[in-house]
Design a protein around this motif. Structure first.
Motif, PDB file in Angstrom:
ATOM      1  N   HIS A   1       2.738  14.723  -0.632  1.00  0.00           N
ATOM      2  CA  HIS A   1       4.179  14.599  -0.453  1.00  0.00           C
ATOM      3  C   HIS A   1       4.869  14.440  -1.815  1.00  0.00           C
ATOM      4  CE1 HIS A   1       7.740  13.515   1.958  1.00  0.00           C
ATOM      5  NE2 HIS A   1       8.017  12.695   0.965  1.00  0.00           N
ATOM      6  N   ALA A   2       4.299  13.592  -2.662  1.00  0.00           N
ATOM      7  CA  ALA A   2       4.865  13.379  -3.996  1.00  0.00           C
ATOM      8  C   ALA A   2       4.804  14.665  -4.812  1.00  0.00           C
ATOM      9  CB  ALA A   2       4.120  12.253  -4.703  1.00  0.00           C
ATOM     10  N   LEU A   3       3.683  15.377  -4.685  1.00  0.00           N
ATOM     11  CA  LEU A   3       3.507  16.630  -5.431  1.00  0.00           C
ATOM     12  C   LEU A   3       4.550  17.664  -5.001  1.00  0.00           C
ATOM     13  CD1 LEU A   3       1.814  18.396  -7.341  1.00  0.00           C
ATOM     14  CD2 LEU A   3       0.260  18.854  -5.439  1.00  0.00           C
ATOM     15  N   LEU A   4       4.760  17.778  -3.683  1.00  0.00           N
ATOM     16  CA  LEU A   4       5.693  18.785  -3.170  1.00  0.00           C
ATOM     17  C   LEU A   4       7.135  18.424  -3.494  1.00  0.00           C
ATOM     18  CD1 LEU A   4       3.948  19.515   0.244  1.00  0.00           C
ATOM     19  CD2 LEU A   4       4.019  20.971  -1.793  1.00  0.00           C
ATOM     20  N   GLY A   5       7.386  17.183  -3.867  1.00  0.00           N
ATOM     21  CA  GLY A   5       8.734  16.751  -4.221  1.00  0.00           C
ATOM     22  C   GLY A   5       9.121  17.132  -5.636  1.00  0.00           C
ATOM     23  N   ILE A   6       8.198  17.722  -6.372  1.00  0.00           N
ATOM     24  CA  ILE A   6       8.488  18.072  -7.765  1.00  0.00           C
ATOM     25  C   ILE A   6       9.165  19.440  -7.834  1.00  0.00           C
ATOM     26  CG2 ILE A   6       7.336  18.745  -9.923  1.00  0.00           C
ATOM     27  CD1 ILE A   6       5.555  16.360  -9.542  1.00  0.00           C
TER      28      ILE A   6
ATOM     29  N   ALA B   1       1.059  23.308 -16.163  1.00  0.00           N
ATOM     30  CA  ALA B   1       0.338  22.144 -15.646  1.00  0.00           C
ATOM     31  C   ALA B   1       0.846  20.870 -16.304  1.00  0.00           C
ATOM     32  CB  ALA B   1      -1.161  22.321 -15.882  1.00  0.00           C
ATOM     33  N   ALA B   2       1.142  20.973 -17.609  1.00  0.00           N
ATOM     34  CA  ALA B   2       1.595  19.780 -18.335  1.00  0.00           C
ATOM     35  C   ALA B   2       2.945  19.292 -17.803  1.00  0.00           C
ATOM     36  CB  ALA B   2       1.677  20.080 -19.822  1.00  0.00           C
ATOM     37  N   GLU B   3       3.840  20.227 -17.479  1.00  0.00           N
ATOM     38  CA  GLU B   3       5.150  19.834 -16.936  1.00  0.00           C
ATOM     39  C   GLU B   3       4.994  19.105 -15.605  1.00  0.00           C
ATOM     40  OE1 GLU B   3       7.561  23.700 -18.753  1.00  0.00           O
ATOM     41  OE2 GLU B   3       7.176  23.575 -16.601  1.00  0.00           O
ATOM     42  N   ILE B   4       4.144  19.674 -14.745  1.00  0.00           N
ATOM     43  CA  ILE B   4       3.954  19.066 -13.425  1.00  0.00           C
ATOM     44  C   ILE B   4       3.324  17.687 -13.560  1.00  0.00           C
ATOM     45  CG2 ILE B   4       2.777  19.332 -11.209  1.00  0.00           C
ATOM     46  CD1 ILE B   4       2.952  22.413 -11.786  1.00  0.00           C
ATOM     47  N   LEU B   5       2.332  17.605 -14.434  1.00  0.00           N
ATOM     48  CA  LEU B   5       1.649  16.329 -14.658  1.00  0.00           C
ATOM     49  C   LEU B   5       2.628  15.284 -15.193  1.00  0.00           C
ATOM     50  CD1 LEU B   5      -1.246  15.490 -14.216  1.00  0.00           C
ATOM     51  CD2 LEU B   5      -1.719  16.011 -16.615  1.00  0.00           C
ATOM     52  N   GLY B   6       3.492  15.722 -16.091  1.00  0.00           N
ATOM     53  CA  GLY B   6       4.470  14.809 -16.660  1.00  0.00           C
ATOM     54  C   GLY B   6       5.389  14.228 -15.592  1.00  0.00           C
ATOM     55  N   LEU B   7       5.787  15.049 -14.621  1.00  0.00           N
ATOM     56  CA  LEU B   7       6.674  14.575 -13.554  1.00  0.00           C
ATOM     57  C   LEU B   7       5.912  13.718 -12.547  1.00  0.00           C
ATOM     58  CD1 LEU B   7       8.824  17.777 -13.129  1.00  0.00           C
ATOM     59  CD2 LEU B   7       9.618  15.540 -13.912  1.00  0.00           C
ATOM     60  N   LEU B   8       4.643  14.062 -12.320  1.00  0.00           N
ATOM     61  CA  LEU B   8       3.841  13.242 -11.402  1.00  0.00           C
ATOM     62  C   LEU B   8       3.634  11.841 -11.954  1.00  0.00           C
ATOM     63  CD1 LEU B   8       0.925  15.504 -10.101  1.00  0.00           C
ATOM     64  CD2 LEU B   8       2.719  14.423  -8.734  1.00  0.00           C
TER      65      LEU B   8
ATOM     66  N   THR C   1       0.867  -1.169   0.000  1.00  0.00           N
ATOM     67  CA  THR C   1       0.000   0.000   0.000  1.00  0.00           C
ATOM     68  C   THR C   1       0.905   1.221   0.000  1.00  0.00           C
ATOM     69  OG1 THR C   1      -0.024  -0.104   2.407  1.00  0.00           O
ATOM     70  CG2 THR C   1      -1.911  -1.045   1.270  1.00  0.00           C
ATOM     71  N   SER C   2       0.374   2.350  -0.475  1.00  0.00           N
ATOM     72  CA  SER C   2       1.215   3.550  -0.464  1.00  0.00           C
ATOM     73  C   SER C   2       1.178   4.144   0.937  1.00  0.00           C
ATOM     74  CB  SER C   2       0.719   4.559  -1.490  1.00  0.00           C
ATOM     75  OG  SER C   2      -0.625   4.845  -1.263  1.00  0.00           O
ATOM     76  N   GLY C   3       2.318   4.261   1.548  1.00  0.00           N
ATOM     77  CA  GLY C   3       2.395   4.751   2.918  1.00  0.00           C
ATOM     78  C   GLY C   3       2.263   6.263   2.973  1.00  0.00           C
ATOM     79  N   SER C   4       2.255   6.820   4.173  1.00  0.00           N
ATOM     80  CA  SER C   4       2.004   8.257   4.305  1.00  0.00           C
ATOM     81  C   SER C   4       3.191   9.087   3.821  1.00  0.00           C
ATOM     82  CB  SER C   4       1.676   8.595   5.754  1.00  0.00           C
ATOM     83  OG  SER C   4       2.688   8.093   6.587  1.00  0.00           O
ATOM     84  N   THR C   5       4.363   8.482   3.668  1.00  0.00           N
ATOM     85  CA  THR C   5       5.521   9.225   3.183  1.00  0.00           C
ATOM     86  C   THR C   5       5.688   9.084   1.678  1.00  0.00           C
ATOM     87  OG1 THR C   5       6.920   7.304   3.493  1.00  0.00           O
ATOM     88  CG2 THR C   5       6.799   8.862   5.311  1.00  0.00           C
ATOM     89  N   GLY C   6       4.844   8.296   1.046  1.00  0.00           N
ATOM     90  CA  GLY C   6       4.983   8.084  -0.384  1.00  0.00           C
ATOM     91  C   GLY C   6       5.752   6.817  -0.708  1.00  0.00           C
ATOM     92  N   THR C   7       6.466   6.265   0.279  1.00  0.00           N
ATOM     93  CA  THR C   7       7.158   4.994   0.058  1.00  0.00           C
ATOM     94  C   THR C   7       6.155   3.863   0.269  1.00  0.00           C
ATOM     95  OG1 THR C   7       8.987   6.037   1.196  1.00  0.00           O
ATOM     96  CG2 THR C   7       9.242   3.709   0.632  1.00  0.00           C
ATOM     97  N   PRO C   8       6.100   2.877  -0.641  1.00  0.00           N
ATOM     98  CA  PRO C   8       5.141   1.787  -0.449  1.00  0.00           C
ATOM     99  C   PRO C   8       5.418   1.026   0.848  1.00  0.00           C
ATOM    100  CG  PRO C   8       6.113   1.710  -2.646  1.00  0.00           C
ATOM    101  CD  PRO C   8       6.881   2.731  -1.863  1.00  0.00           C
ATOM    102  N   THR C   9       4.353   0.629   1.526  1.00  0.00           N
ATOM    103  CA  THR C   9       4.478  -0.177   2.729  1.00  0.00           C
ATOM    104  C   THR C   9       4.202  -1.631   2.354  1.00  0.00           C
ATOM    105  OG1 THR C   9       3.589   1.685   3.945  1.00  0.00           O
ATOM    106  CG2 THR C   9       3.666  -0.413   5.107  1.00  0.00           C
ATOM    107  N   ALA C  10       5.077  -2.525   2.814  1.00  0.00           N
ATOM    108  CA  ALA C  10       4.945  -3.940   2.457  1.00  0.00           C
ATOM    109  C   ALA C  10       4.080  -4.669   3.473  1.00  0.00           C
ATOM    110  CB  ALA C  10       6.334  -4.564   2.411  1.00  0.00           C
ATOM    111  N   HIS C  11       3.234  -5.570   3.003  1.00  0.00           N
ATOM    112  CA  HIS C  11       2.410  -6.391   3.876  1.00  0.00           C
ATOM    113  C   HIS C  11       2.646  -7.856   3.519  1.00  0.00           C
ATOM    114  CE1 HIS C  11       0.415  -2.708   5.091  1.00  0.00           C
ATOM    115  NE2 HIS C  11       0.375  -2.393   3.812  1.00  0.00           N
ATOM    116  N   ALA C  12       3.379  -8.567   4.388  1.00  0.00           N
ATOM    117  CA  ALA C  12       3.748  -9.954   4.112  1.00  0.00           C
ATOM    118  C   ALA C  12       2.572 -10.874   4.371  1.00  0.00           C
ATOM    119  CB  ALA C  12       4.930 -10.343   4.987  1.00  0.00           C
ATOM    120  N   LYS C  13       2.362 -11.825   3.472  1.00  0.00           N
ATOM    121  CA  LYS C  13       1.254 -12.766   3.588  1.00  0.00           C
ATOM    122  C   LYS C  13       1.792 -14.181   3.791  1.00  0.00           C
ATOM    123  CE  LYS C  13      -1.582  -9.459   2.584  1.00  0.00           C
ATOM    124  NZ  LYS C  13      -2.589  -8.981   3.543  1.00  0.00           N
ATOM    125  N   PRO C  14       1.755 -14.682   5.040  1.00  0.00           N
ATOM    126  CA  PRO C  14       2.188 -16.059   5.253  1.00  0.00           C
ATOM    127  C   PRO C  14       1.229 -17.033   4.566  1.00  0.00           C
ATOM    128  CG  PRO C  14       1.869 -14.869   7.346  1.00  0.00           C
ATOM    129  CD  PRO C  14       1.290 -14.027   6.263  1.00  0.00           C
TER     130      PRO C  14
END
Lengths: 464, 98
Positions: A371-376, A409-416, A153-166
């Protein structure tokens, strides 16, 4: 949390308890038996590296099942989440964080994803190239605690959070679903499943990879995305037919108006299904409309018959708490929704926690998207906003308000585009001079709504 | 992969249908651009117009309603059909109910 006891850690569970002659898949008008499947799995397992993590990119559902089973038998967790057209960020994440990551793909996936695979040079194995002849020894049982899959799942920092399934948790989930939906061998003739959800999504994984391994279920292997695909797929399999889908697909299938062949049931998940749509399925298709509530973290948790029931019945063995589910094999898992447990053991869904949005079967926190948006580069401030009808409109999209002097807008969208799952890309990207932040720096929803009325929206020419 | 342009025969090129389809796309997907701003040769999905699979499903419904043409995943021309507005228009021209 429920700690795994020493005894459960040593318990093993078979890959499948099904007889060799039973159908596990319908493919190109032919039946694939459990025996043929196991031979194919053994052939592929022999080609895999000694250790590693498998990124399963197979587009054909049978190939995806063979790939998952082969990796599992070799002790390699399958990384779930990469999808055609948007696989590049996922592949980069797998390469960076998972030792010995490799890709399992079939011909159609390769055709769809050639540019993405070229960009991330992971070792690649063709599932459809493995030999399927010869007699395979029966697969050894799998330890219950072995991690069979990892979902993200996408975590609150933008890094995906892993969920292990035994493996034990996945088997328990499949058994509970089989009991709930009448898919056990003792419940009647075998069931054929046509699904509009990819096997790489947790819901699609549980219903179309785990169920055929552990219940009297055969999956339809081929394409089932467009309405015509779905009708053709359903017509190609014998009864009992079960359609596994989403509100998004149901809306389009109902609006198109063609009546499918007789269905034993329709299952929907990933977003709330409206009462009207549930009633339309029951009336127009004469099939029970069942809905699953679940989450990537917990898997499927509960179900209801949506035309007549408002509250949810937890799966056998699962218990719910106000903000969590206690799931066999996983213990207590926090959920993104507020739940109200009822006296009869059922529960009411009170709504999502405010920060979460769910689009196209995927969930993200608005904080992570911001967070991802502000990183652009060039973006000084910005906020994603979900439309008011995000809960009820399966095709709802996000808007982003962005302060970025000198950028288009197109530049920002392209980076997103390279940083977000496409489902969360803003359909409207409004360039504004400033965001209406209050003295605490928060963004009142009402002030954002006012922006809509007052500001000339960026991107294209005048709105219709 | 082929490009939409090289493989669309002159007989299938129908500017009126192309304009019609552009309006249908903008309307069905609530895009914030004008129909005439969709470049006929630009990719519809990913880069270019930036559509995704949710849009593809919506579009299949709109096209089926407007032209009686059903989109299918296993059409071997899919790469061309979805490559651009022009490719999509050519597909609709070939298959629409007369």
């Amino acid at each position: 949390m429920l700690p795994a006891s020493a005894t459960t850690a040593l318990t093993t569970l078979a890959l499948t308890g099904r007889a060799p002659g039973e159908a596990i898949c319908h493919r190109d008008g032919r039946v694939v038996t459990v025996g043929q499947f196991l031979a194919q799995v053994a052939g592929l397992a022999a080609l895999l590296p000694d250790t590693g993590h498998a990124v399963n990119l197979c587009a054909d559902r049978y190939a995806a099942l063979v790939a998952f089973a082969a990796a599992l038998l070799r002790g390699h967790p399958t990384l779930l989440g990469a999808q055609p057209g948007a696989a590049a960020p996922f592949l980069r994440m797998a390469a960076a964080h998972y030792a010995g990551a490799y890709v399992l793909a079939d011909a159609s996936a390769l055709e769809l994803m050639r540019p993405e695979l070229a960009e991330v040079p992971l070792p690649l194995l063709r599932v459809d190239a493995a030999p399927a002849d010869g007699t395979a020894p029966p697969p050894r049982p799998i330890p219950e605690g072995r991690i069979a899959a990892i979902a993200f799942t996408s975590g609150s920092t933008g890094t995906p959070t892993a969920h292990a399934k035994p493996w034990g948790a996945l088997v328990a989930g499949a058994a509970a679903a089989a009991e709930r939906f009448g898919l056990r061998a003792e419940d009647g003739p075998p069931t054929g499943i046509v699904a509009t959800v990819p096997a790489q999504h947790m819901y699609g994984f549980e219903t179309t990879l785990m169920l055929p391994l552990r219940a009297a279920v055969a999956i339809h292997a081929g394409a089932s995305f467009f309405p015509s695909d779905v009708h053709q797929a359903l017509a190609a399999i014998p009864p009992r037919r079960l359609l596994v889908t989403t509100p998004l697909h149901l809306r389009v299938l109902l609006a198109e108006g063609r009546r499918p062949p007789p269905l034993a049931g329709v299952i929907s998940a990933t977003a709330p299904l409206s009462r009207e749509m549930a009633e339309a399925v029951e009336r127009d298709w004469a099939a029970p409309m069942l809905e699953i509530y679940g989450a990537t973290e917990a898997g499927s948790v509960a179900s209801r018959r949506s035309a007549t029931e408002e509250s949810w019945l937890p799966y056998p063995g699962t218990r719910v708490l106000p903000g969590a589910a206690v799931v066999p094999g996983l213990g207590e898992v926090p959920l993104g929704d507020a739940l109200e447990p009822l006296a009869d053991g059922r529960f009411r869904l009170l709504g999502r926690l405010a920060d979460m949005v769910k689009l196209g079967g995927k969930r993200a926190s608005l904080a992570a998207l911001n967070h991802a948006l502000l990183g652009i580069p060039g973006v000084e401030d910005g906020a994603f906003v979900a439309p008011a009808d995000v809960e009820s409109n399966p095709a709802a999209r996000l808007t982003a308000y962005v302060v970025a002097p000198g950028c288009t807008a197109a530049e920002i969208l392209g980076l997103l585009r390279g940083r977000l799952d496409p489902a969360f890309l803003p359909r409207r990207l409004a360039l504004v001079a400033a965001l209406p932040r209050d003295p605490l720096g928060k963004l009142p929803l009402r002030a954002l709504a006012a922006l809509d009325r007052d500001q000339e929206l960026g991107a294209g020419p005048a709105a219709p | 992969m082929t490009t939409g342009n090289a493989t669309t025969s002159a007989a299938e090129f129908d500017p009126a249908l192309e304009a019609d389809l552009a309006r249908l796309i903008v309307g069905a997907l609530s895009l914030e651009i004008a129909a005439e701003d969709i470049a006929p040769e630009a990719p519809l999905f990913g880069e270019g117009l930036g559509l995704d699979s949710i849009d593809a499903l919506e579009l299949s419904l709109a096209i089926s309603k407007a032209y009686g043409v059903q989109l299918r995943s296993d059409d071997e021309r899919n790469h061309r059909i979805f490559a651009s507005l022009r490719g999509l228009a050519a597909h609709v021209a070939r298959h629409r109910a007369r």
